[in-house]
Design an enzyme around this catalytic site. Structure first.
Site, PDB file in Angstrom:
ATOM      1  N   HIS A 265     -53.980   8.045 -23.803  1.00 41.31           N
ATOM      2  CA  HIS A 265     -52.608   8.489 -23.530  1.00 41.31           C
ATOM      3  C   HIS A 265     -51.996   7.615 -22.443  1.00 41.31           C
ATOM      4  CE1 HIS A 265     -49.243  11.176 -22.640  1.00 41.31           C
ATOM      5  NE2 HIS A 265     -49.481  11.721 -23.813  1.00 41.31           N
ATOM      6  N   ASP A 317     -53.147  15.398 -30.120  1.00 43.23           N
ATOM      7  CA  ASP A 317     -53.213  15.332 -31.580  1.00 43.23           C
ATOM      8  C   ASP A 317     -54.628  15.354 -32.134  1.00 43.23           C
ATOM      9  OD1 ASP A 317     -50.448  15.200 -32.170  1.00 43.23           O
ATOM     10  OD2 ASP A 317     -50.438  13.183 -31.337  1.00 43.23           O
TER      11      ASP A 317
HETATM   12  N1  COA Z   1     -58.915   3.568 -29.318  1.00 44.01           N
HETATM   13  C1  COA Z   1     -59.511   2.465 -28.845  1.00 44.01           C
HETATM   14  N2  COA Z   1     -59.147   1.832 -27.733  1.00 44.01           N
HETATM   15  C2  COA Z   1     -58.102   2.331 -27.072  1.00 44.01           C
HETATM   16  C3  COA Z   1     -57.412   3.480 -27.493  1.00 44.01           C
HETATM   17  C4  COA Z   1     -57.874   4.102 -28.665  1.00 44.01           C
HETATM   18  N3  COA Z   1     -57.270   5.192 -29.130  1.00 44.01           N
HETATM   19  N4  COA Z   1     -56.414   3.766 -26.653  1.00 44.01           N
HETATM   20  C5  COA Z   1     -56.453   2.822 -25.710  1.00 44.01           C
HETATM   21  N5  COA Z   1     -57.471   1.956 -25.973  1.00 44.01           N
HETATM   22  C6  COA Z   1     -57.859   0.819 -25.165  1.00 44.01           C
HETATM   23  C7  COA Z   1     -57.008  -0.395 -25.490  1.00 44.01           C
HETATM   24  O1  COA Z   1     -57.539  -1.151 -26.543  1.00 44.01           O
HETATM   25  C8  COA Z   1     -57.045  -1.117 -24.183  1.00 44.01           C
HETATM   26  O2  COA Z   1     -58.313  -1.706 -24.048  1.00 44.01           O
HETATM   27  P1  COA Z   1     -58.531  -3.103 -23.298  1.00 44.01           P
HETATM   28  O3  COA Z   1     -58.053  -2.862 -21.890  1.00 44.01           O
HETATM   29  O4  COA Z   1     -59.997  -3.335 -23.415  1.00 44.01           O
HETATM   30  O5  COA Z   1     -57.681  -4.083 -24.042  1.00 44.01           O
HETATM   31  C9  COA Z   1     -56.963   0.013 -23.154  1.00 44.01           C
HETATM   32  O6  COA Z   1     -57.591   1.117 -23.797  1.00 44.01           O
HETATM   33  C10 COA Z   1     -55.535   0.388 -22.740  1.00 44.01           C
HETATM   34  O7  COA Z   1     -54.837   0.725 -23.918  1.00 44.01           O
HETATM   35  P2  COA Z   1     -53.256   0.616 -24.148  1.00 44.01           P
HETATM   36  O8  COA Z   1     -52.973   0.664 -25.593  1.00 44.01           O
HETATM   37  O9  COA Z   1     -52.708  -0.510 -23.328  1.00 44.01           O
HETATM   38  O10 COA Z   1     -52.774   1.969 -23.462  1.00 44.01           O
HETATM   39  P3  COA Z   1     -51.332   2.576 -23.584  1.00 44.01           P
HETATM   40  O11 COA Z   1     -51.188   3.459 -22.405  1.00 44.01           O
HETATM   41  O12 COA Z   1     -50.304   1.555 -23.812  1.00 44.01           O
HETATM   42  O13 COA Z   1     -51.448   3.413 -24.947  1.00 44.01           O
HETATM   43  C11 COA Z   1     -51.664   5.092 -26.543  1.00 44.01           C
HETATM   44  C12 COA Z   1     -51.510   4.772 -25.050  1.00 44.01           C
HETATM   45  C13 COA Z   1     -51.600   6.619 -26.732  1.00 44.01           C
HETATM   46  C14 COA Z   1     -50.519   4.474 -27.345  1.00 44.01           C
HETATM   47  C15 COA Z   1     -53.025   4.554 -27.028  1.00 44.01           C
HETATM   48  O14 COA Z   1     -54.060   5.179 -26.317  1.00 44.01           O
HETATM   49  C16 COA Z   1     -53.198   4.749 -28.535  1.00 44.01           C
HETATM   50  O15 COA Z   1     -52.727   3.934 -29.325  1.00 44.01           O
HETATM   51  N6  COA Z   1     -53.911   5.846 -28.972  1.00 44.01           N
HETATM   52  C17 COA Z   1     -54.114   6.096 -30.350  1.00 44.01           C
HETATM   53  C18 COA Z   1     -52.856   6.677 -31.007  1.00 44.01           C
HETATM   54  C19 COA Z   1     -52.593   8.107 -30.576  1.00 44.01           C
HETATM   55  O16 COA Z   1     -53.478   8.940 -30.539  1.00 44.01           O
HETATM   56  N7  COA Z   1     -51.322   8.380 -30.280  1.00 44.01           N
HETATM   57  C20 COA Z   1     -50.886   9.712 -29.892  1.00 44.01           C
HETATM   58  C21 COA Z   1     -50.485   9.743 -28.465  1.00 44.01           C
HETATM   59  S1  COA Z   1     -50.139  11.391 -27.937  1.00 44.01           S
END
Ligand code: COA
Length: 381
Positions: A265, A317
């Site tokens: 998140h 979710d």
């Molecule tokens: N699965 C695998 N790796 C994940 C991850 C996941 N669900 N969520 C984050 N990471 C990892 C990223 O690959 C990144 O790793 P790195 O530093 O080794 O490159 C690190 O964690 C930071 O991730 P990032 O995407 O930059 O974080 P964010 O704050 O921008 O993203 C979300 C937040 C929610 C968009 C992201 O966690 C995600 O895409 N989750 C899955 C989709 C989801 O469940 N969405 C509903 C949100 S309520």
């Protein structure tokens, strides 16, 4: 501090920018805490109904017994949707997804909503309540029509959550089933300045109307980076298929720098408090049920592996998809279930924006050319 080479105040995606004051929701991402109007989400999920939560969000205080009774009755009396909207749903149902249908139907309600036609004062709140009441009817009608079944009219004697399940599945749910969706609605009702809520506030900031704002909210929630995760979670659970497959599946996903859905998140740096409540719900609800804990056990294992491998936790979710499946709610409705619940948060923010409005109009950082020589159309190559 500005990002390198960029003007002071520039933040891509508005990350960390505070856009307005609000008294509706407090998210403490570091400590995994969430409050609606100052009340802990865990207390609301344990003791309230969704209607009670709507009242709290819209009117800023918990209702008395009498107020809640009247409010619940009023919402129940506003559930029917006009015939012309049902006609639009019938005509478009096979060409649209559930979210597209909901967006179209909410927009179409403007002007023909009998429940608010004669309201002179408190106009916005009346429309807000009417829309909160009608969202479940629209989603259930879409589902019944799309699956070739007769629509089931709302039943006034049922609570908000029970009536939704009744209109979708065609049978009156047990108290336990109704409570599960009630809790899910409460947990999804509000979450500060998330993308759809912020979009709702932008729409209201032009002094546009509540129907437009709610239509905006649905359109923004629809995107896969926002409201679509529950659907994707269940897809992954099915792909994995067994607890033994979790380790290799997750490792493969991480090796490819892909995402495990329902994990991580932007704001919470620890366990999402909503996911904690929903984990308990999913466990309680899966015991001795259709899946016999199959999806729950796979999810539990994913959660353990992701914490160990990446220090990442489930979000709201992650476990809700399991609850929906047990309730017989089809996967394709997952985002609209989120929209039903979030309608309360959208209305609360719209009202707050109206109350102390200033047009929301940020600046862009222009990086294109300037002072180009104008070329007449006949001379352009
Ligand atoms: N699965 C695998 N790796 C994940 C991850 C996941 N669900 N969520 C984050 N990471 C990892 C990223 O690959 C990144 O790793 P790195 O530093 O080794 O490159 C690190 O964690 C930071 O991730 P990032 O995407 O930059 O974080 P964010 O704050 O921008 O993203 C979300 C937040 C929610 C968009 C992201 O966690 C995600 O895409 N989750 C899955 C989709 C989801 O469940 N969405 C509903 C949100 S309520």
């Amino acid at each position: 501090m500005a990002e390198q080479g960029l003007p002071e105040g520039f933040k891509k995606g508005l990350e960390d920018i505070i856009a307005a004051e609000s008294k509706i929701c407090k998210i403490d991402g570091q400590n995994g805490k969430l409050y609606y109007r100052g009340y802990r989400i865990e207390d609301l999920a344990e003791h309230c109904t969704y209607e009670e939560t709507c009242y709290l969000l819209l009117y800023g205080k918990l209702p008395t017994k009498k107020e809640l009774k009247e409010y619940t009755k009023m919402l129940a009396s506003m559930r029917n949707v006009p015939k012309y909207v049902v006609k639009i749903l019938k005509e478009t149902v096979h060409k649209t997804t559930a979210m597209e249908a909901l967006r179209t139907a909410v927009s179409a309600l403007a002007g023909g909503d009998e429940d608010v036609k004669d309201v002179k004062t408190d106009y916005h709140i009346a429309i807000g309540n009417s829309l909160i009441a009608k969202f479940p009817t629209l989603v259930a009608y879409y589902h019944r029509l799309n699956s070739g079944q007769k629509i089931i009219k709302p039943k006034k004697s049922l609570g908000y959550a029970a009536n939704f399940l009744y209109m979708v599945n065609g049978k009156i749910p047990s108290k336990e089933e109704a409570r599960a969706i009630d809790v899910d609605f409460i947990l999804h009702a509000e979450h500060g300045f998330n993308a759809s809520t912020f979009a709702v506030r932008i729409t209201i900031s032009t002094l546009s109307d509540m129907y437009s704002a709610m239509t905006t909210g649905i359109g923004v929630l629809k995107g896969p980076l926002h409201g679509g995760a529950a659907e994707a979670v269940f897809g992954q659970l099915k792909q994995i298929g067994s607890v033994e497959n979790v380790e290799p599946f997750v490792k493969n996903v991480l090796a490819k720098h892909d995402k495990m859905m329902g994990i991580g998140h932007r704001v919470y740096k620890t366990y999402d408090p909503r996911a904690r409540v929903l984990e308990k719900e999913a466990r309680k609800f899966s015991e001795g049920k259709k899946s016999d804990m199959k999806w729950y056990r796979i999810a539990e294992k994913i959660s353990q592996v992701m914490q160990r491998e990446k220090n990442l936790y489930p979000n709201v979710d992650f476990f809700s998809a399991i609850v929906y499946d047990e309730l017989g709610l089809p996967l394709e409705l997952d985002s609209t279930i989120f929209a039903i619940a979030r309608s309360a948060g959208w209305v609360a923010h719209a009202l707050e924006q109206y109350e102390d409005n200033r047009l929301i109009r940020p600046l862009e950082y222009y990086t294109g050319p300037i002072d180009l020589k104008f070329v007449p159309i006949g001379e352009r190559k």
